[in-house]
Design a protein around this motif. Structure first.
Motif, PDB file in Angstrom:
ATOM      1  N   VAL A   2       0.855  -1.185   0.000  1.00 33.19           N
ATOM      2  CA  VAL A   2       0.000   0.000   0.000  1.00 33.19           C
ATOM      3  C   VAL A   2       0.891   1.234   0.000  1.00 33.19           C
ATOM      4  N   VAL A   3       0.518   2.216  -0.794  1.00 37.33           N
ATOM      5  CA  VAL A   3       1.240   3.489  -0.830  1.00 37.33           C
ATOM      6  C   VAL A   3       0.664   4.385   0.260  1.00 37.33           C
ATOM      7  N   LEU A   4       1.458   4.706   1.256  1.00 38.51           N
ATOM      8  CA  LEU A   4       1.053   5.581   2.353  1.00 38.51           C
ATOM      9  C   LEU A   4       1.934   6.821   2.344  1.00 38.51           C
ATOM     10  N   ASN A   5       1.304   7.957   2.088  1.00 43.10           N
ATOM     11  CA  ASN A   5       2.030   9.224   2.117  1.00 43.10           C
ATOM     12  C   ASN A   5       3.243   9.205   1.189  1.00 43.10           C
ATOM     13  N   GLY A   6       3.053   8.586   0.010  1.00 34.54           N
ATOM     14  CA  GLY A   6       4.118   8.558  -0.984  1.00 34.54           C
ATOM     15  C   GLY A   6       5.118   7.450  -0.810  1.00 34.54           C
ATOM     16  N   ARG A   7       4.963   6.595   0.199  1.00 34.97           N
ATOM     17  CA  ARG A   7       5.903   5.510   0.437  1.00 34.97           C
ATOM     18  C   ARG A   7       5.175   4.168   0.380  1.00 34.97           C
ATOM     19  N   LEU A   8       5.859   3.175  -0.176  1.00 40.65           N
ATOM     20  CA  LEU A   8       5.283   1.842  -0.313  1.00 40.65           C
ATOM     21  C   LEU A   8       5.463   1.078   0.992  1.00 40.65           C
ATOM     22  N   GLN A   9       4.344   0.597   1.556  1.00 40.16           N
ATOM     23  CA  GLN A   9       4.374  -0.114   2.830  1.00 40.16           C
ATOM     24  C   GLN A   9       3.762  -1.497   2.651  1.00 40.16           C
ATOM     25  N   ASP A  10       4.315  -2.464   3.392  1.00 39.18           N
ATOM     26  CA  ASP A  10       3.784  -3.827   3.382  1.00 39.18           C
ATOM     27  C   ASP A  10       2.830  -4.020   4.550  1.00 39.18           C
ATOM     28  N   PHE A  11       1.657  -4.614   4.275  1.00 39.16           N
ATOM     29  CA  PHE A  11       0.665  -4.893   5.304  1.00 39.16           C
ATOM     30  C   PHE A  11       0.323  -6.378   5.287  1.00 39.16           C
ATOM     31  N   ARG A  12       0.057  -6.893   6.431  1.00 41.46           N
ATOM     32  CA  ARG A  12      -0.442  -8.271   6.556  1.00 41.46           C
ATOM     33  C   ARG A  12      -1.878  -8.202   7.067  1.00 41.46           C
ATOM     34  N   VAL A  13      -2.812  -8.649   6.257  1.00 38.94           N
ATOM     35  CA  VAL A  13      -4.232  -8.583   6.592  1.00 38.94           C
ATOM     36  C   VAL A  13      -4.576  -9.729   7.539  1.00 38.94           C
ATOM     37  N   VAL A  14      -5.170  -9.381   8.674  1.00 43.67           N
ATOM     38  CA  VAL A  14      -5.522 -10.400   9.668  1.00 43.67           C
ATOM     39  C   VAL A  14      -7.031 -10.515   9.864  1.00 43.67           C
ATOM     40  N   GLY A  15      -7.806  -9.685   9.214  1.00 44.02           N
ATOM     41  CA  GLY A  15      -9.260  -9.756   9.349  1.00 44.02           C
ATOM     42  C   GLY A  15      -9.925  -8.684   8.518  1.00 44.02           C
ATOM     43  N   LEU A  32     -17.118   5.073  -8.833  1.00 41.77           N
ATOM     44  CA  LEU A  32     -17.320   3.686  -8.444  1.00 41.77           C
ATOM     45  C   LEU A  32     -16.114   3.190  -7.655  1.00 41.77           C
ATOM     46  N   PRO A  33     -16.315   2.223  -6.765  1.00 38.01           N
ATOM     47  CA  PRO A  33     -15.187   1.675  -6.008  1.00 38.01           C
ATOM     48  C   PRO A  33     -14.164   1.015  -6.926  1.00 38.01           C
ATOM     49  N   ASP A  34     -12.899   1.189  -6.576  1.00 36.57           N
ATOM     50  CA  ASP A  34     -11.797   0.580  -7.327  1.00 36.57           C
ATOM     51  C   ASP A  34     -10.823   0.014  -6.301  1.00 36.57           C
ATOM     52  N   ASP A  35     -10.916  -1.288  -6.052  1.00 35.51           N
ATOM     53  CA  ASP A  35     -10.100  -1.910  -5.005  1.00 35.51           C
ATOM     54  C   ASP A  35      -8.606  -1.879  -5.315  1.00 35.51           C
ATOM     55  N   ARG A  36      -8.253  -1.698  -6.555  1.00 34.29           N
ATOM     56  CA  ARG A  36      -6.826  -1.672  -6.893  1.00 34.29           C
ATOM     57  C   ARG A  36      -6.172  -0.340  -6.535  1.00 34.29           C
ATOM     58  N   ASN A  37      -6.974   0.731  -6.482  1.00 36.41           N
ATOM     59  CA  ASN A  37      -6.400   2.055  -6.255  1.00 36.41           C
ATOM     60  C   ASN A  37      -6.885   2.721  -4.972  1.00 36.41           C
ATOM     61  N   PHE A  38      -7.871   2.124  -4.315  1.00 36.22           N
ATOM     62  CA  PHE A  38      -8.381   2.735  -3.080  1.00 36.22           C
ATOM     63  C   PHE A  38      -8.829   1.631  -2.134  1.00 36.22           C
ATOM     64  N   VAL A  39      -8.294   1.673  -0.914  1.00 36.18           N
ATOM     65  CA  VAL A  39      -8.638   0.657   0.066  1.00 36.18           C
ATOM     66  C   VAL A  39      -8.722   1.319   1.436  1.00 36.18           C
ATOM     67  N   VAL A  40      -9.610   0.819   2.280  1.00 34.76           N
ATOM     68  CA  VAL A  40      -9.763   1.310   3.642  1.00 34.76           C
ATOM     69  C   VAL A  40      -9.112   0.298   4.581  1.00 34.76           C
ATOM     70  N   LEU A  41      -8.147   0.769   5.357  1.00 34.09           N
ATOM     71  CA  LEU A  41      -7.401  -0.107   6.266  1.00 34.09           C
ATOM     72  C   LEU A  41      -7.545   0.386   7.693  1.00 34.09           C
ATOM     73  N   TRP A  42      -7.654  -0.551   8.623  1.00 33.68           N
ATOM     74  CA  TRP A  42      -7.561  -0.258  10.046  1.00 33.68           C
ATOM     75  C   TRP A  42      -6.204  -0.787  10.513  1.00 33.68           C
ATOM     76  N   ALA A  43      -5.383   0.102  11.023  1.00 38.21           N
ATOM     77  CA  ALA A  43      -4.030  -0.274  11.444  1.00 38.21           C
ATOM     78  C   ALA A  43      -3.734   0.320  12.813  1.00 38.21           C
ATOM     79  N   GLY A  44      -2.643  -0.117  13.379  1.00 36.04           N
ATOM     80  CA  GLY A  44      -2.231   0.394  14.674  1.00 36.04           C
ATOM     81  C   GLY A  44      -1.979   1.890  14.640  1.00 36.04           C
TER      82      GLY A  44
END
Length: 264
Positions: A2-15, A32-44
């Motif tokens: 996932v690109v966060l603030n211009g940087r590529l970050q790795d996430f592990r989905v647990v739920g 329309l929703p586009d899962d390849r370019n927009f995703v909602v994540l809950w993270a620490g």
């Protein structure tokens, strides 16, 4: 990734989770929703704060209001509390883009569910009225013979109503099968855009029965005028062919003309 603030970050989905403001997950510029370019994540919190350089800060907050509370009062208090920190204005769930889009979509489906069947019922009733009317006129002589033999008007009318009911029941059976198939397809298309925990096509028994009854009633009402017109004719008059409309108009004009007294 996932690109966060211009940087590529790795996430592990647990739920997976669902939030009211992201039932329809899209950005304002994308319809329309586009899962390849927009995703909602809950993270620490620490990880997100570090990625966006926002330690001890936030740019969005969602709150649950207790039942019976004044929404307007809560919004005013939030605006007052957050104004010194750059708050841009609180709004309730009805103004959230996801909720608003979903409400509009459901309202559109409700309108279509009323308007479209009404249009098709009207067209079907008109066509059935024309067909039954021509059938009754073609069988004018047989109807007159039956009435001369003592058959009551109600018995003759009931025969045609039974025919119309059979046609309506057959059409309803085909319509219900096609309607259920179409409903499954529509729900399947919504499943790709709306993040509902459960989204399945359900067919309530009362709805199927109501649709069939409405079809039968509409069909019989459409045929009622044609059946009534021939059923009330005296047998002697019914045995004669129907007078063409042009001749009926001519006879009416003759009647009017015979009543005119010329002035001297």
């Amino acid at each position: 990734e996932v690109v966060l603030n211009g940087r590529l970050q790795d996430f592990r989905v647990v739920g997976s989770a669902l939030s009211p403001e992201f039932v329809f997950a899209t950005r304002s510029a994308v319809p329309l929703p586009d899962d390849r370019n927009f995703v909602v994540l809950w993270a620490g919190e620490d990880a997100v704060a570090s990625a966006f350089d926002m330690k001890g800060a936030f740019n969005d907050v969602a709150m649950t209001i207790a039942p019976g509370s004044s929404v307007r009062h809560v919004l005013d208090e939030l605006d007052r509390l957050l104004a010194p920190y750059g708050g841009t204005g609180a709004y309730d769930r009805g103004d959230q883009p996801s909720h608003r889009f979903l409400e509009d979509e459901l309202a559109e489906q409700e309108t279509l569910s009323i308007f479209m069947p009404s249009v098709f019922f009207g067209i079907a009733a008109f066509l059935l009225n024309v067909v039954i009317g021509r059938m009754v006129e073609a069988q004018r002589g047989q109807i007159a013979s039956l009435k001369a033999l003592g058959f009551a008007n109600g018995t003759i009318a009931l025969h045609y109503f039974k025919l119309v009911t059979a046609i309506a029941l057959l059409g309803s059976a085909v319509g219900l099968v096609l309607g259920c198939w179409f409903a499954v397809g529509v729900v399947g298309s919504y499943r790709a855009f709306f993040r509902f925990p459960s989204l399945d096509a359900r067919f309530e028994p009362w709805l199927l029965v109501a649709a069939t009854l409405v079809s039968v009633v509409a069909a019989n009402l459409a045929a009622a005028t044609s059946v009534y017109r021939i059923a009330v004719l005296p047998p002697a008059e019914a045995m004669r062919p129907a007078t063409p409309p042009a001749l009926q108009t001519f006879a009416w004009l003759q009647t009017i003309g015979s009543r005119v007294i010329p002035l001297q």
